[in-house]
Design a protein around this motif. Sequence first.
Motif, PDB file in Angstrom:
ATOM      1  N   GLU A  26       0.817  -1.217   0.000  1.00 34.92           N
ATOM      2  CA  GLU A  26       0.000   0.000   0.000  1.00 34.92           C
ATOM      3  C   GLU A  26       0.850   1.267   0.000  1.00 34.92           C
ATOM      4  OE1 GLU A  26      -2.662  -0.166   3.320  1.00 34.92           O
ATOM      5  OE2 GLU A  26      -3.717  -1.916   2.536  1.00 34.92           O
ATOM      6  N   THR A  66      -0.044   3.920   6.104  1.00 32.05           N
ATOM      7  CA  THR A  66       0.218   3.815   4.663  1.00 32.05           C
ATOM      8  C   THR A  66      -0.659   4.836   3.949  1.00 32.05           C
ATOM      9  OG1 THR A  66      -1.509   2.205   4.149  1.00 32.05           O
ATOM     10  CG2 THR A  66       0.589   1.324   4.946  1.00 32.05           C
ATOM     11  N   ARG A  67      -0.632   4.805   2.643  1.00 35.03           N
ATOM     12  CA  ARG A  67      -1.503   5.691   1.876  1.00 35.03           C
ATOM     13  C   ARG A  67      -2.962   5.312   2.055  1.00 35.03           C
ATOM     14  NH1 ARG A  67       0.434   4.674  -3.441  1.00 35.03           N
ATOM     15  NH2 ARG A  67       2.330   3.691  -2.698  1.00 35.03           N
ATOM     16  N   ARG A  68      -3.236   4.047   2.444  1.00 31.57           N
ATOM     17  CA  ARG A  68      -4.626   3.597   2.589  1.00 31.57           C
ATOM     18  C   ARG A  68      -4.996   3.123   3.987  1.00 31.57           C
ATOM     19  NH1 ARG A  68      -5.292  -0.298  -2.537  1.00 31.57           N
ATOM     20  NH2 ARG A  68      -4.076  -1.543  -1.114  1.00 31.57           N
ATOM     21  N   SER A  69      -4.040   2.629   4.769  1.00 28.40           N
ATOM     22  CA  SER A  69      -4.367   1.986   6.048  1.00 28.40           C
ATOM     23  C   SER A  69      -3.721   2.672   7.247  1.00 28.40           C
ATOM     24  CB  SER A  69      -3.912   0.526   6.043  1.00 28.40           C
ATOM     25  OG  SER A  69      -4.618  -0.205   5.090  1.00 28.40           O
ATOM     26  N   PRO A  83      -9.035   1.579   7.236  1.00 31.42           N
ATOM     27  CA  PRO A  83      -8.670   2.638   6.287  1.00 31.42           C
ATOM     28  C   PRO A  83      -8.337   3.929   7.030  1.00 31.42           C
ATOM     29  CG  PRO A  83     -10.635   1.489   5.545  1.00 31.42           C
ATOM     30  CD  PRO A  83     -10.336   0.994   6.924  1.00 31.42           C
ATOM     31  N   GLU A  85      -8.693   7.049   6.335  1.00 33.43           N
ATOM     32  CA  GLU A  85      -9.720   8.093   6.369  1.00 33.43           C
ATOM     33  C   GLU A  85     -10.808   7.796   7.394  1.00 33.43           C
ATOM     34  OE1 GLU A  85     -10.718   5.225   3.064  1.00 33.43           O
ATOM     35  OE2 GLU A  85      -8.953   6.450   3.511  1.00 33.43           O
TER      36      GLU A  85
END
Length: 144
Positions: A26, A66-69, A83, A85
Motif C-alpha cells: 500500500e 500507509t496511503r490507505r491503512s 482505512p 480516512e
Amino acid sequence: MSKSLLYRLFGLRKVPARARERLENEGIVFDEEGTSCALYYKNFRCSHKYSGRGWESLAVGSLVITRRSFYIQFPYMILCDKPVEDVVKYLELELKGPDKLVMKFEVEKIFEPSTGSLTCYWRTDNASAIFNHICDLQANHAGC
C-alpha cells in the motif's frame, strides 16, 4: 530512540508478516514498529483488557500509516487495522515536544469492541511529521 529495548531484543509488537507485506504494497508513509509508548486508560474495556484508570508507562506499540491503512498494535491485543480516512476523524492529536506525540482515541469507533478512554503517548523522532501528516488528513476529510 524510537525502538524499544524489548522490540530490539525480542521483536515485541512486531507487525505480522502477512500484514507487513500488505502494508508495504500500500506504500508505507510512517513505520513506527516496536516504538516505546505510554498508555493511559480510563474505564477502558476491550476483549483482552479491563482497566478502571491507570498508566502503562513502559509499553511497546506499533504504528504504521500507509496511503490507505492505519495500523496500530498495543499490548493485550488492542489492534486497529482500518482505512486511514476512517480512523483520522476519531483521533485527537497533541504534540508535546519534538519527540512526543499524544493520540487520544475514540475507542468505540477505532478499537471494536471497546469502550472507555485510551490515550497513547508515542516517543518517536517522527512525532512532528506524523502530527502534521494526520492533521493534513483531518483537514482534507473535514473539507469533503
